[in-house]
Scaffold this motif. Structure first.
Motif, mmCIF file in Angstrom:
data_model
loop_
_atom_site.group_PDB
_atom_site.id
_atom_site.type_symbol
_atom_site.label_atom_id
_atom_site.label_comp_id
_atom_site.label_asym_id
_atom_site.label_seq_id
_atom_site.Cartn_x
_atom_site.Cartn_y
_atom_site.Cartn_z
ATOM 1 N N GLN A 1 0.826 -1.209 0.000
ATOM 2 C CA GLN A 1 0.000 0.000 0.000
ATOM 3 C C GLN A 1 0.862 1.261 0.000
ATOM 4 O OE1 GLN A 1 -2.690 -0.506 3.308
ATOM 5 N NE2 GLN A 1 -3.418 -2.446 2.501
ATOM 6 N N LEU A 2 1.969 1.237 0.729
ATOM 7 C CA LEU A 2 2.872 2.389 0.708
ATOM 8 C C LEU A 2 3.473 2.603 -0.679
ATOM 9 C CD1 LEU A 2 4.818 2.173 4.094
ATOM 10 C CD2 LEU A 2 3.414 4.086 3.292
ATOM 11 N N ALA A 3 3.842 1.501 -1.333
ATOM 12 C CA ALA A 3 4.434 1.593 -2.662
ATOM 13 C C ALA A 3 3.445 2.134 -3.690
ATOM 14 C CB ALA A 3 4.955 0.224 -3.100
ATOM 15 N N SER A 4 2.171 1.975 -3.426
ATOM 16 C CA SER A 4 1.150 2.469 -4.349
ATOM 17 C C SER A 4 0.257 3.511 -3.668
ATOM 18 C CB SER A 4 0.321 1.301 -4.876
ATOM 19 O OG SER A 4 -0.183 0.503 -3.831
ATOM 20 N N PHE A 5 0.836 4.264 -2.740
ATOM 21 C CA PHE A 5 0.044 5.204 -1.938
ATOM 22 C C PHE A 5 -0.768 6.204 -2.777
ATOM 23 C CE2 PHE A 5 -0.846 8.893 0.687
ATOM 24 C CZ PHE A 5 -1.504 8.275 1.736
ATOM 25 N N PRO A 6 -0.231 6.756 -3.864
ATOM 26 C CA PRO A 6 -1.059 7.701 -4.642
ATOM 27 C C PRO A 6 -2.369 7.085 -5.147
ATOM 28 C CG PRO A 6 1.234 7.868 -5.305
ATOM 29 C CD PRO A 6 1.132 6.663 -4.399
ATOM 30 N N ASP A 7 -2.413 5.771 -5.303
ATOM 31 C CA ASP A 7 -3.619 5.102 -5.800
ATOM 32 C C ASP A 7 -4.567 4.660 -4.685
ATOM 33 O OD1 ASP A 7 -2.784 5.208 -8.523
ATOM 34 O OD2 ASP A 7 -1.401 3.547 -8.114
ATOM 35 N N MET A 8 -4.105 4.661 -3.447
ATOM 36 C CA MET A 8 -4.915 4.127 -2.352
ATOM 37 C C MET A 8 -6.238 4.875 -2.128
ATOM 38 S SD MET A 8 -3.805 1.282 -1.327
ATOM 39 C CE MET A 8 -4.878 1.087 0.095
ATOM 40 N N PRO A 9 -6.274 6.210 -2.176
ATOM 41 C CA PRO A 9 -7.578 6.871 -1.997
ATOM 42 C C PRO A 9 -8.613 6.446 -3.043
ATOM 43 C CG PRO A 9 -5.815 8.443 -1.652
ATOM 44 C CD PRO A 9 -5.176 7.191 -2.188
ATOM 45 N N ALA A 10 -8.190 6.286 -4.293
ATOM 46 C CA ALA A 10 -9.124 5.852 -5.334
ATOM 47 C C ALA A 10 -9.565 4.410 -5.094
ATOM 48 C CB ALA A 10 -8.477 5.986 -6.714
ATOM 49 N N PRO B 1 -12.925 -3.415 -8.389
ATOM 50 C CA PRO B 1 -11.979 -4.180 -9.200
ATOM 51 C C PRO B 1 -10.697 -4.590 -8.468
ATOM 52 C CG PRO B 1 -12.020 -1.893 -9.895
ATOM 53 C CD PRO B 1 -13.087 -2.055 -8.861
ATOM 54 N N ASN B 2 -10.355 -3.852 -7.421
ATOM 55 C CA ASN B 2 -9.147 -4.154 -6.652
ATOM 56 C C ASN B 2 -9.466 -3.942 -5.180
ATOM 57 O OD1 ASN B 2 -6.628 -4.381 -5.456
ATOM 58 N ND2 ASN B 2 -5.767 -2.574 -6.434
ATOM 59 N N CYS B 3 -9.401 -5.007 -4.390
ATOM 60 C CA CYS B 3 -9.732 -4.885 -2.969
ATOM 61 C C CYS B 3 -8.752 -3.962 -2.240
ATOM 62 C CB CYS B 3 -9.787 -6.248 -2.298
ATOM 63 S SG CYS B 3 -8.192 -7.057 -2.098
ATOM 64 N N GLY B 4 -7.536 -3.813 -2.763
ATOM 65 C CA GLY B 4 -6.575 -2.877 -2.184
ATOM 66 C C GLY B 4 -5.745 -3.423 -1.047
ATOM 67 N N CYS B 5 -5.907 -4.680 -0.734
ATOM 68 C CA CYS B 5 -5.178 -5.255 0.404
ATOM 69 C C CYS B 5 -3.669 -5.064 0.280
ATOM 70 C CB CYS B 5 -5.505 -6.743 0.534
ATOM 71 S SG CYS B 5 -7.243 -7.053 0.862
ATOM 72 N N PHE B 6 -3.156 -5.177 -0.936
ATOM 73 C CA PHE B 6 -1.727 -4.983 -1.175
ATOM 74 C C PHE B 6 -1.489 -3.794 -2.100
ATOM 75 C CE2 PHE B 6 -2.226 -9.374 0.086
ATOM 76 C CZ PHE B 6 -1.196 -9.550 0.993
ATOM 77 N N GLY B 7 -2.386 -2.820 -2.045
ATOM 78 C CA GLY B 7 -2.278 -1.663 -2.924
ATOM 79 C C GLY B 7 -2.575 -2.075 -4.351
ATOM 80 N N THR B 8 -1.682 -1.704 -5.259
ATOM 81 C CA THR B 8 -1.865 -2.078 -6.664
ATOM 82 C C THR B 8 -1.125 -3.379 -6.988
ATOM 83 O OG1 THR B 8 0.004 -0.676 -7.289
ATOM 84 C CG2 THR B 8 -2.205 0.293 -7.449
ATOM 85 N N HIS B 9 -0.615 -4.036 -5.978
ATOM 86 C CA HIS B 9 0.118 -5.292 -6.156
ATOM 87 C C HIS B 9 -0.768 -6.462 -5.710
ATOM 88 C CE1 HIS B 9 3.570 -2.650 -6.642
ATOM 89 N NE2 HIS B 9 3.153 -2.046 -5.553
ATOM 90 N N LEU B 10 -0.636 -7.595 -6.346
ATOM 91 C CA LEU B 10 -1.431 -8.789 -6.031
ATOM 92 C C LEU B 10 -2.924 -8.448 -5.978
ATOM 93 C CD1 LEU B 10 0.776 -10.300 -3.176
ATOM 94 C CD2 LEU B 10 0.747 -10.987 -5.584
ATOM 95 N N THR B 11 -3.384 -7.754 -6.987
ATOM 96 C CA THR B 11 -4.779 -7.293 -6.988
ATOM 97 C C THR B 11 -5.741 -8.467 -7.123
ATOM 98 O OG1 THR B 11 -4.790 -6.958 -9.370
ATOM 99 C CG2 THR B 11 -4.142 -5.087 -8.012
ATOM 100 N N GLN B 12 -6.883 -8.306 -6.478
ATOM 101 C CA GLN B 12 -8.004 -9.226 -6.651
ATOM 102 C C GLN B 12 -9.287 -8.425 -6.512
ATOM 103 O OE1 GLN B 12 -8.275 -12.303 -3.638
ATOM 104 N NE2 GLN B 12 -7.191 -11.064 -2.156
ATOM 105 N N ARG B 13 -10.266 -8.786 -7.338
ATOM 106 C CA ARG B 13 -11.529 -8.058 -7.268
ATOM 107 C C ARG B 13 -12.292 -8.510 -6.025
ATOM 108 N NH1 ARG B 13 -15.775 -11.012 -8.506
ATOM 109 N NH2 ARG B 13 -15.483 -12.955 -9.629
ATOM 110 N N LEU B 14 -13.179 -7.654 -5.567
ATOM 111 C CA LEU B 14 -13.995 -7.994 -4.401
ATOM 112 C C LEU B 14 -14.940 -9.131 -4.777
ATOM 113 C CD1 LEU B 14 -14.879 -7.399 -1.503
ATOM 114 C CD2 LEU B 14 -16.482 -5.723 -2.430
ATOM 115 N N SER B 15 -14.827 -10.227 -4.041
ATOM 116 C CA SER B 15 -15.653 -11.408 -4.293
ATOM 117 C C SER B 15 -15.851 -12.140 -2.973
ATOM 118 C CB SER B 15 -14.952 -12.333 -5.301
ATOM 119 O OG SER B 15 -13.764 -12.857 -4.728
ATOM 120 N N TRP B 16 -16.549 -13.261 -3.041
ATOM 121 C CA TRP B 16 -16.768 -14.062 -1.837
ATOM 122 C C TRP B 16 -15.440 -14.544 -1.267
ATOM 123 C CZ3 TRP B 16 -14.978 -18.970 -1.663
ATOM 124 C CH2 TRP B 16 -14.673 -19.572 -2.885
#
Length: 151
Positions: free
Chosen positions: A18-27, A95-110
């Motif tokens: 999340q720190l590495a992708s901090f500019p994207d975290m608010p979005a 589209p991206n749960c944000g758990c790891f910022g823009t890394h290891l993205t996964q969409r919100l699902s069950w």
């Protein structure tokens, strides 16, 4: 102790991503539909700080009995779970749960909801362990049962 090391590794990795992708975290956080702009930035900072506190503490002192990292872990886990559950039940596309910022993205699902449920289960186990430990320790200045002073 093993649980703390595993959780410490995961939460420290989350914070670093999340720190590495901090500019994207608010979005990313805005996609959950609860906040935008400055509020999303504040939430991103709070989540990252909480993840760093508990993650590094769990890794550096896995046998620590301090309640602070357990409460930080619990708070972060609750926030992520609330974000996910409310967005999922509202049918929002995240589209991206944000758990790891823009890394290891996964969409919100069950699957994300299941992961969040596990973090809450682990939080419960950690809180129970912290409460049990606190109950076993005598208060400052109070003799534990069986302590006998021999002059």
């Amino acid at each position: 102790m093993v649980l703390r090391i595993v959780l410490g590794t995961v939460y420290t990795a989350m914070a670093i991503g999340q720190l590495a992708s901090f500019p994207d975290m608010p979005a990313i956080l805005s996609a959950y539909g609860l906040m935008t702009g400055g509020a999303a930035t504040v939430l991103a900072v709070a989540l990252i700080a909480g993840e760093l506190v508990c993650g590094i503490w769990f890794l550096a002192r896995p046998r620590s009995k301090a309640p602070a990292p357990v409460w930080a872990y619990t708070a972060v886990s609750v926030v992520w779970t609330v974000l996910a559950v409310q967005a999922y039940t509202r049918g929002l596309t995240v589209p991206n749960c944000g758990c790891f910022g823009t890394h290891l993205t996964q969409r919100l699902s069950w699957l994300v909801l299941l992961q969040d449920a596990l973090t809450l289960l682990y939080a419960g186990l950690l809180l129970r362990g912290a409460r049990t430990t606190a109950a076993r320790e005598p208060a400052a200045g109070v003799k534990a049962r069986g302590d006998v002073r021999i002059p």
